[in-house]
Design a protein around this motif. Structure first.
Motif, mmCIF file in Angstrom:
data_model
loop_
_atom_site.group_PDB
_atom_site.id
_atom_site.type_symbol
_atom_site.label_atom_id
_atom_site.label_comp_id
_atom_site.label_asym_id
_atom_site.label_seq_id
_atom_site.Cartn_x
_atom_site.Cartn_y
_atom_site.Cartn_z
ATOM 1 N N LEU A 210 -60.530 60.637 44.584
ATOM 2 C CA LEU A 210 -59.952 61.931 44.951
ATOM 3 C C LEU A 210 -58.765 62.277 44.058
ATOM 4 O O LEU A 210 -57.616 62.312 44.518
ATOM 5 C CB LEU A 210 -59.525 61.905 46.422
ATOM 6 C CG LEU A 210 -60.633 61.624 47.428
ATOM 7 C CD1 LEU A 210 -60.066 61.303 48.795
ATOM 8 C CD2 LEU A 210 -61.572 62.809 47.490
ATOM 9 N N PHE B 171 -55.367 64.671 44.896
ATOM 10 C CA PHE B 171 -55.057 64.688 46.325
ATOM 11 C C PHE B 171 -53.878 63.774 46.608
ATOM 12 O O PHE B 171 -53.607 62.833 45.866
ATOM 13 C CB PHE B 171 -56.261 64.227 47.153
ATOM 14 C CG PHE B 171 -57.283 65.295 47.380
ATOM 15 C CD1 PHE B 171 -57.336 65.982 48.578
ATOM 16 C CD2 PHE B 171 -58.196 65.623 46.387
ATOM 17 C CE1 PHE B 171 -58.272 66.974 48.791
ATOM 18 C CE2 PHE B 171 -59.131 66.614 46.590
ATOM 19 C CZ PHE B 171 -59.171 67.292 47.790
ATOM 20 N N ILE C 98 -55.510 63.884 53.279
ATOM 21 C CA ILE C 98 -56.787 63.218 53.582
ATOM 22 C C ILE C 98 -56.804 62.765 55.038
ATOM 23 O O ILE C 98 -55.793 62.319 55.585
ATOM 24 C CB ILE C 98 -56.981 62.009 52.651
ATOM 25 C CG1 ILE C 98 -56.962 62.479 51.196
ATOM 26 C CG2 ILE C 98 -58.282 61.290 52.964
ATOM 27 C CD1 ILE C 98 -56.806 61.370 50.203
ATOM 28 N N ILE D 128 -64.790 61.499 56.477
ATOM 29 C CA ILE D 128 -63.682 61.530 55.527
ATOM 30 C C ILE D 128 -63.571 62.981 55.066
ATOM 31 O O ILE D 128 -64.542 63.547 54.567
ATOM 32 C CB ILE D 128 -63.956 60.627 54.315
ATOM 33 C CG1 ILE D 128 -64.346 59.230 54.779
ATOM 34 C CG2 ILE D 128 -62.751 60.586 53.391
ATOM 35 C CD1 ILE D 128 -65.058 58.423 53.720
ATOM 36 N N SER D 129 -62.403 63.573 55.270
ATOM 37 C CA SER D 129 -62.239 64.964 54.866
ATOM 38 C C SER D 129 -60.860 65.161 54.269
ATOM 39 O O SER D 129 -59.963 64.345 54.467
ATOM 40 C CB SER D 129 -62.435 65.901 56.065
ATOM 41 O OG SER D 129 -61.490 65.601 57.075
ATOM 42 N N GLY D 130 -60.730 66.238 53.551
ATOM 43 C CA GLY D 130 -59.436 66.539 52.972
ATOM 44 C C GLY D 130 -59.433 67.891 52.296
ATOM 45 O O GLY D 130 -60.476 68.412 51.919
ATOM 46 N N ARG E 167 -61.544 71.199 48.621
ATOM 47 C CA ARG E 167 -61.685 70.524 49.908
ATOM 48 C C ARG E 167 -63.035 69.825 49.936
ATOM 49 O O ARG E 167 -63.944 70.161 49.173
ATOM 50 C CB ARG E 167 -61.544 71.492 51.076
ATOM 51 C CG ARG E 167 -62.695 72.447 51.224
ATOM 52 C CD ARG E 167 -62.522 73.334 52.422
ATOM 53 N NE ARG E 167 -63.599 74.311 52.450
ATOM 54 C CZ ARG E 167 -63.680 75.313 53.280
ATOM 55 N NH1 ARG E 167 -62.728 75.486 54.174
ATOM 56 N NH2 ARG E 167 -64.680 76.150 53.240
ATOM 57 N N LEU F 244 -59.240 56.470 47.457
ATOM 58 C CA LEU F 244 -59.190 56.090 48.863
ATOM 59 C C LEU F 244 -60.113 54.893 49.043
ATOM 60 O O LEU F 244 -61.308 54.986 48.765
ATOM 61 C CB LEU F 244 -59.652 57.255 49.748
ATOM 62 C CG LEU F 244 -59.776 56.970 51.235
ATOM 63 C CD1 LEU F 244 -58.401 56.674 51.845
ATOM 64 C CD2 LEU F 244 -60.431 58.158 51.943
#
Length: 163
Positions: free
Chosen positions: A35, A38, A43, A55-57, A72, A97
């Motif tokens: 990522l 980010f 996150i 898993i999102s962000g 995103r 991550l």
């Protein structure tokens, strides 16, 4: 056709699929999600009761002077039933991550027996909640319901006369 203007505080995002890599070890699996750009606070990592790891962000809103569109993502992964959900750990460093997912010890015993009972109950529950009918069975059910409805209509419409 009328178009609505975009609200000033409404941010547009560019959706993307992050690069992911699995590393399998003896007692655990590691999922690395790349990522770049980010920050840790952008996150979110969650696991639900059905073993889905989400898993999102999204990047925060950028300055008005920049032409870059913030990104995103949202990724869902089914966790193996042989993994310990309570032991999942996440670490974010240098744009990567790392999610460590420990595996359960594979041994016979009370825990293994309860796990198999739980898998059976979950499978049974999904079959009970979502019954699957074949096309032929569904057609037969509809035909039977229609015949019964027609019978009720005929009986109500043309009752036998009293003798």
């Amino acid at each position: 056709m009328e178009t609505k203007p975009v609200a000033k505080d409404e941010t547009r995002y560019q959706d993307f699929e992050p690069f992911c890599q699995w590393n399998k070890e003896e007692g655990y699996d590691i999922l690395e999600v790349h990522l770049p750009g980010f920050k840790r606070q952008d996150i979110r990592v969650q696991i639900n009761n059905w073993g889905i790891l989400t898993i999102s962000g999204k990047q925060p809103r950028v300055e008005e002077t920049t032409s870059a569109i913030p990104s995103r993502f949202c990724k869902e992964i089914k966790i193996s039933k042989h993994c310990t959900a309570n032991g999942i750990r996440a670490k974010f460093s240098r744009g990567i991550l790392s999610i460590t997912i420990p595996k359960e010890a594979q041994h016979g015993g009370v825990n293994a027996a309860w796990a198999s009972v739980n898998d059976y109950v979950v499978g049974l529950r999904s079959k009970v909640l979502k019954p699957r009918l074949s096309k032929k069975t569904a057609v037969m059910v509809v035909v039977v319901v229609l015949v019964m409805a027609l019978g009720v209509y005929v009986v109500c419409r043309y009752p036998k006369s009293a003798s």
